[in-house]
Design a protein around this motif. Sequence first.
Motif, PDB file in Angstrom:
ATOM      1  N   GLU A   1       0.832  -1.202   0.000  1.00 52.52           N
ATOM      2  CA  GLU A   1       0.000   0.000   0.000  1.00 52.52           C
ATOM      3  C   GLU A   1       0.870   1.257   0.000  1.00 52.52           C
ATOM      4  OE1 GLU A   1      -3.841   0.770   2.479  1.00 52.52           O
ATOM      5  OE2 GLU A   1      -2.170   1.598   3.639  1.00 52.52           O
ATOM      6  N   MET A   2       1.951   1.229   0.774  1.00 51.81           N
ATOM      7  CA  MET A   2       2.835   2.387   0.862  1.00 51.81           C
ATOM      8  C   MET A   2       3.519   2.676  -0.470  1.00 51.81           C
ATOM      9  SD  MET A   2       5.886   3.106   3.665  1.00 51.81           S
ATOM     10  CE  MET A   2       5.035   2.049   4.832  1.00 51.81           C
ATOM     11  N   THR A   3       4.012   1.629  -1.129  1.00 51.06           N
ATOM     12  CA  THR A   3       4.711   1.858  -2.396  1.00 51.06           C
ATOM     13  C   THR A   3       3.759   2.339  -3.482  1.00 51.06           C
ATOM     14  OG1 THR A   3       4.485  -0.499  -2.939  1.00 51.06           O
ATOM     15  CG2 THR A   3       6.547   0.202  -1.916  1.00 51.06           C
ATOM     16  N   GLU A   4       2.518   1.862  -3.459  1.00 58.35           N
ATOM     17  CA  GLU A   4       1.564   2.269  -4.481  1.00 58.35           C
ATOM     18  C   GLU A   4       1.013   3.674  -4.234  1.00 58.35           C
ATOM     19  OE1 GLU A   4       0.781   0.879  -7.355  1.00 58.35           O
ATOM     20  OE2 GLU A   4       2.300  -0.652  -6.925  1.00 58.35           O
ATOM     21  N   GLN A   5       0.633   3.955  -2.989  1.00 59.09           N
ATOM     22  CA  GLN A   5      -0.026   5.228  -2.703  1.00 59.09           C
ATOM     23  C   GLN A   5       0.949   6.385  -2.511  1.00 59.09           C
ATOM     24  OE1 GLN A   5      -2.910   4.906   0.448  1.00 59.09           O
ATOM     25  NE2 GLN A   5      -4.063   3.281  -0.573  1.00 59.09           N
ATOM     26  N   ILE A   6       2.090   6.124  -1.904  1.00 58.85           N
ATOM     27  CA  ILE A   6       3.065   7.196  -1.647  1.00 58.85           C
ATOM     28  C   ILE A   6       4.050   7.332  -2.794  1.00 58.85           C
ATOM     29  CG2 ILE A   6       4.805   8.091  -0.066  1.00 58.85           C
ATOM     30  CD1 ILE A   6       2.016   8.025   1.133  1.00 58.85           C
ATOM     31  N   PHE A   7       4.555   6.192  -3.273  1.00 58.33           N
ATOM     32  CA  PHE A   7       5.597   6.218  -4.301  1.00 58.33           C
ATOM     33  C   PHE A   7       5.048   5.959  -5.704  1.00 58.33           C
ATOM     34  CE2 PHE A   7       7.769   5.415  -0.329  1.00 58.33           C
ATOM     35  CZ  PHE A   7       8.866   6.254  -0.414  1.00 58.33           C
ATOM     36  N   LEU A   8       3.729   5.809  -5.803  1.00 55.50           N
ATOM     37  CA  LEU A   8       3.058   5.641  -7.097  1.00 55.50           C
ATOM     38  C   LEU A   8       3.678   4.530  -7.931  1.00 55.50           C
ATOM     39  CD1 LEU A   8       2.483   9.394  -8.068  1.00 55.50           C
ATOM     40  CD2 LEU A   8       1.066   7.893  -6.640  1.00 55.50           C
ATOM     41  N   GLY A   9       4.101   3.473  -7.249  1.00 58.30           N
ATOM     42  CA  GLY A   9       4.662   2.321  -7.945  1.00 58.30           C
ATOM     43  C   GLY A   9       6.081   2.503  -8.437  1.00 58.30           C
TER      44      GLY A   9
ATOM     45  N   ASP B   1      16.207  16.394   5.199  1.00 53.58           N
ATOM     46  CA  ASP B   1      16.662  16.834   3.868  1.00 53.58           C
ATOM     47  C   ASP B   1      16.405  15.811   2.776  1.00 53.58           C
ATOM     48  OD1 ASP B   1      18.550  14.914   4.439  1.00 53.58           O
ATOM     49  OD2 ASP B   1      20.285  16.187   4.055  1.00 53.58           O
ATOM     50  N   GLY B   2      15.666  14.747   3.100  1.00 54.77           N
ATOM     51  CA  GLY B   2      15.527  13.678   2.122  1.00 54.77           C
ATOM     52  C   GLY B   2      14.138  13.434   1.577  1.00 54.77           C
ATOM     53  N   GLY B   3      13.153  14.278   1.906  1.00 59.59           N
ATOM     54  CA  GLY B   3      11.809  14.080   1.394  1.00 59.59           C
ATOM     55  C   GLY B   3      11.114  12.853   1.949  1.00 59.59           C
ATOM     56  N   HIS B   4      11.407  12.492   3.187  1.00 60.75           N
ATOM     57  CA  HIS B   4      10.887  11.259   3.770  1.00 60.75           C
ATOM     58  C   HIS B   4       9.575  11.415   4.533  1.00 60.75           C
ATOM     59  CE1 HIS B   4      14.675   9.463   2.663  1.00 60.75           C
ATOM     60  NE2 HIS B   4      15.342  10.336   3.384  1.00 60.75           N
ATOM     61  N   LYS B   5       9.169  12.641   4.839  1.00 58.01           N
ATOM     62  CA  LYS B   5       8.002  12.849   5.691  1.00 58.01           C
ATOM     63  C   LYS B   5       6.745  12.118   5.222  1.00 58.01           C
ATOM     64  CE  LYS B   5       5.393  16.580   7.997  1.00 58.01           C
ATOM     65  NZ  LYS B   5       4.369  15.640   8.427  1.00 58.01           N
ATOM     66  N   PRO B   6       6.396  12.142   3.926  1.00 57.08           N
ATOM     67  CA  PRO B   6       5.151  11.476   3.511  1.00 57.08           C
ATOM     68  C   PRO B   6       5.096   9.996   3.868  1.00 57.08           C
ATOM     69  CG  PRO B   6       5.919  12.947   1.781  1.00 57.08           C
ATOM     70  CD  PRO B   6       7.015  12.865   2.792  1.00 57.08           C
ATOM     71  N   TRP B   7       6.182   9.278   3.606  1.00 53.59           N
ATOM     72  CA  TRP B   7       6.106   7.842   3.883  1.00 53.59           C
ATOM     73  C   TRP B   7       6.304   7.520   5.360  1.00 53.59           C
ATOM     74  CZ3 TRP B   7      10.026   4.902   5.925  1.00 53.59           C
ATOM     75  CH2 TRP B   7      11.350   5.333   5.762  1.00 53.59           C
TER      76      TRP B   7
END
Length: 545
Positions: A335-343, A395-401
């Motif tokens: 779910e995380m890879t699909e919804q946050i990282f769009l696959g 500094d790495g854009g990690h907050k969403p996941w």
Amino acid sequence: MPGKMPWKMAAGAAAIVLLASGCSGSSSDDAEALPNSISIGIVEPTSLIPSNVVETGGSQVLASLYYPLVRFNDKSTPYAVAAQSITHDKANRVWTIRLKPGFTFSNGEPVTADNYINAWNYGAYGPNGQLASYFYSRIQGFADLQSEDPDGKDGPAQAPEPKARTMSGLKKVNNTTFTVTLSAGFAGWESVMGYTAFYPLPKAAWESEGVLKKDFAEAPIGNGPFKIKGKWQHDQQIQVEKVADFKGTIPKVNAINWKIYQDLSTQYNDLVAGNLDVETQIPVESLSQASSDLGDRLLKSPSSGFDFVGFPLYDEKFKNPQVRRAISMAINREEMTEQIFLGSETAATAFVSPVLQGARRNTCGPNCEYNPIKARQMYTAAGGPAEIKITYNADGGHKPWIDAMCNQIKSSLGVNCVGTTVPKLTDLLAKVRAREDVGLYRLAWSMDYPLMENYLGPLYTSDGSSNYGAYKSTAFDTLVRQGSEAPTVEQATKYWQKAEDILAKDVPVLPLRFSQNVFGHSDRVTDVTMDLFAMVDIYKIDIAS
């Protein structure tokens, strides 16, 4: 690399080779542009001394300043670059390196066997505190360069001097030939020597014998196709320009401006606006719009990146493997890879990147399967903590996941979960090394060299350079060592696979994702490619005509 410690962890890690994902700051107006130059975004490196670099940002810059003994072809097989030849005895223990003649450092010094021997001895000498020192540990005599921990009941004391300052396994034959004797045979040693830590250092680097000049890292002198222009401008940029009459493969561009960013989104905005030529990691929040923003300048390629969250096993709250297994089963990786990282990334249910020979799918088994009901039962029975903290670099854009992962943990386990930031990856690594109360911690690994062992030894062996969580398993250590001593890589892989099976049971880290390179470039440049090490190929990139 560590990660490669990204953490080329690094490193990654492998060197990380740990991944320094993230970065931000300078615009194209901040500094004088070099003629026929390109700009590539990076994170602020931890260092520019080869033996002290375990993350991707520093490794990428060093790849422009230095020329390795070997590089790797499309099948991850090493081939000689700065070396004329690399041979070994039947036991894979004594390796002979012959250097190509005529190579020089950017200051004109000839490259000799001494430059390698002196650099490696410096990196291995314990009191120098080099982050990549682990990678020399197979060389005979490495142990004699280490100090015993002097801390005792009376508190910290002065560490005793090591028995030796140089490794007995390094011997000069002549100016262009030296031998490396390992403590035990290792069929993969040629691949290891392609790592950043095995670059040479010139005579100009030394204050005195074995003592590096304090400011050498500010303007390192390498044997590669580019030389540094001026000095490292911290948190802004590192400019390099082509070396005249370089004897190796010649890049197509005349100069590179390594632009340092503290924020991926700012870097992306610069890319879209034409103020940056290459961004090596499109931020998560920009993935949905990147296709329309960049068109065919949005690219993807295979990567060896492995994203995970580590457990501090020195903390009583996480010593019980049932607690770790429960947290792992509380996470819905797909779910995380699909919804946050769009696959753009794939769920990791193993501990070794699938790009490597010997890697297997789903080695983690049920412990990496989403099972919230069983996870809560197991977590409660094991007495897991009432709150879980996950520390990550801002500094790495990690907050969403991280937020998504915390929400899954809250829902599955019924406990609070909070994400806590530190400004930079270097800050995170410093806190983890000091065993501060960071809770779980986000890290990633990109291979330092293309062997399965690189995902096992540095990250999980008792003396691993990037074993930040203090995982210890005698059975695991033994299998990794037996693999390293096997006569062929094929035979070694069988031992390493058994070692990974132990990780699947103990779950010292939470495997989350296997990444691919998702990158973009401006219309100024062409032939932009990224390799399995998550680095831009500086020899192929060109300015569009």
